[in-house]
Design a protein around this motif. Sequence first.
Motif, mmCIF file in Angstrom:
data_model
loop_
_atom_site.group_PDB
_atom_site.id
_atom_site.type_symbol
_atom_site.label_atom_id
_atom_site.label_comp_id
_atom_site.label_asym_id
_atom_site.label_seq_id
_atom_site.Cartn_x
_atom_site.Cartn_y
_atom_site.Cartn_z
ATOM 1 N N GLN A 21 0.850 -1.186 0.000
ATOM 2 C CA GLN A 21 0.000 0.000 0.000
ATOM 3 C C GLN A 21 0.885 1.235 0.000
ATOM 4 O O GLN A 21 1.736 1.420 0.867
ATOM 5 C CB GLN A 21 -0.901 -0.017 1.243
ATOM 6 N N THR A 22 0.692 2.071 -1.002
ATOM 7 C CA THR A 22 1.527 3.271 -1.132
ATOM 8 C C THR A 22 0.802 4.534 -0.703
ATOM 9 O O THR A 22 1.429 5.509 -0.309
ATOM 10 C CB THR A 22 1.984 3.445 -2.596
ATOM 11 N N ASP A 23 -0.522 4.514 -0.783
ATOM 12 C CA ASP A 23 -1.310 5.697 -0.421
ATOM 13 C C ASP A 23 -2.498 5.253 0.433
ATOM 14 O O ASP A 23 -3.514 4.804 -0.101
ATOM 15 C CB ASP A 23 -1.788 6.420 -1.682
ATOM 16 N N PRO A 24 -2.385 5.373 1.774
ATOM 17 C CA PRO A 24 -3.464 4.913 2.659
ATOM 18 C C PRO A 24 -4.813 5.582 2.391
ATOM 19 O O PRO A 24 -5.858 5.045 2.749
ATOM 20 C CB PRO A 24 -2.947 5.290 4.059
ATOM 21 N N SER A 25 -4.802 6.735 1.752
ATOM 22 C CA SER A 25 -6.057 7.449 1.492
ATOM 23 C C SER A 25 -6.742 6.999 0.203
ATOM 24 O O SER A 25 -7.854 7.434 -0.094
ATOM 25 C CB SER A 25 -5.804 8.963 1.421
ATOM 26 N N ASP A 26 -6.039 6.144 -0.575
ATOM 27 C CA ASP A 26 -6.609 5.682 -1.851
ATOM 28 C C ASP A 26 -7.468 4.439 -1.612
ATOM 29 O O ASP A 26 -6.943 3.370 -1.283
ATOM 30 C CB ASP A 26 -5.475 5.357 -2.824
ATOM 31 N N PRO A 27 -8.808 4.562 -1.753
ATOM 32 C CA PRO A 27 -9.672 3.402 -1.486
ATOM 33 C C PRO A 27 -9.451 2.259 -2.468
ATOM 34 O O PRO A 27 -9.759 1.107 -2.153
ATOM 35 C CB PRO A 27 -11.089 3.988 -1.634
ATOM 36 N N THR A 28 -8.894 2.542 -3.637
ATOM 37 C CA THR A 28 -8.651 1.492 -4.627
ATOM 38 C C THR A 28 -7.677 0.450 -4.094
ATOM 39 O O THR A 28 -7.818 -0.734 -4.361
ATOM 40 C CB THR A 28 -8.098 2.099 -5.930
ATOM 41 N N GLU A 29 -6.687 0.894 -3.329
ATOM 42 C CA GLU A 29 -5.686 -0.036 -2.824
ATOM 43 C C GLU A 29 -6.302 -1.020 -1.826
ATOM 44 O O GLU A 29 -5.965 -2.198 -1.806
ATOM 45 C CB GLU A 29 -4.542 0.750 -2.181
ATOM 46 N N LEU A 30 -7.189 -0.535 -0.989
ATOM 47 C CA LEU A 30 -7.871 -1.430 -0.067
ATOM 48 C C LEU A 30 -8.786 -2.387 -0.830
ATOM 49 O O LEU A 30 -8.939 -3.545 -0.460
ATOM 50 C CB LEU A 30 -8.675 -0.620 0.945
#
Length: 453
Positions: A21-30
């Motif tokens: 995970q590179t950007d905790p604010s990006d819902p796509t990664e979750l």
Amino acid sequence: YNGKIQQGFNRVRSQGASYVQTDPSDPTELTIQSVAENIASREDFTLNPTYGLIASKATSGSYFMYMAGNISSALVNLSSVPLMSYPILAGRFGTVKAAAALKTAGGVAINSDWGSDPKYQTLYKTLSDHAQLRHTLEREVLEGARQTTEQYRTGTAKLLSFLSKPISATERYNRATTGVMAYDLARADGMSEQDAANYALKIVKDVNTSGMATTAPKWMQNDIGRVMLTFKGFIWQSTYVTGRAFYESVKGQDAATKKAALKQLALMYGMSYAIGGMYGLPLFGLTATLLNMVARIFDVFDDEEDAPFNTRQALQEVGLSELILKGPTNRFLNIEVSGRASIANGIGFREDPYEIEKFGYMNSMILQMLGPMGSYVADAPENLGLALNEIIEGDLDRGFERLSPSFLRNGIKTMRFLEEGARTKDGRPIVQDLNAYNLYMQAFGFTPANVSF
């Protein structure tokens, strides 16, 4: 293929676990991690798709009682091509081109060896690799209930396979016709062979569903989902396609998308009216059910002497003709198809005046959640008693007809119509002048439309 399937699941788990995970604010990664977990959780069912004894018996029993051996069910099955395949493709490629492609595709699909034609080898392989040519409702239902090799060899298994030939043949024909039609239009529009085959695969699934529990939504992969939803797959799929067309006609990405969606929607409604009339229009059943519920909650239109408000009955009482309510096919061919050949109707609750009158709204909903066998089981004690009564009194036809599966019931009812015309249970005439055509159609499973109306 189980070894390869397990390797695929392991790769999904590995990719999900190793995703950084590179950007905790990006819902796509979750979402990527959630998708991996969801897919991995299906492994056991995919490798061995089995159900409990009750669920298996209820599903195969429904298939035997209402579909197997029923010629009319097989013929009604063909309606998916004009109701969905043609509107979807005509919306994108034009009505004239789609009609010409449909004519060609129908001729190609009738030949069982059409895949040997070099022109369609890529398409055939693509559809075959995704089980869109041979995996039918028969295989899904009956093989889902068989757990040992011996269960394929019994007399019952052979009988069911024989009775399934008509509906399986039309299902395969539907998929082949839709696939060839979409492929030809895509190739004429400039797509490569593989891209056109992939597009055709998507359209075949849009119209017919994948047909397999292993690739269906997860909530269809358990006993409850098996009983409730096996025979509603096409209804849910057609509702989704209709809803998507509504959405894209308003919120499409560009003018061309909106125009194509609006044309598709207009054709779906137009073809639905031609085959099923007002009662057969997409989402009519949902609208009628909501109106009935509102009317009953607020006592609209009701008085102490009248039966509860019913939308269908109300439309007949204001003088709308059979041509308007049930369409040209019912009216001019005099066969009852309006309630059977439709899309986006009976989504969760089938608005059936007779059943509602007998069981009430809540009980009817619960029974329908149990699948086609729900009402049959609820009626069984009364039906058995009535049937034995009729047999004892010498009315053998009605007695055996009441308990028989549809393919036998059609023949028994035909003989009764031949002897006495269509009558109520207490002998009052409904329609007495049934001709040879009416009797032949009833033998195939089509109730005369004038009798039904």
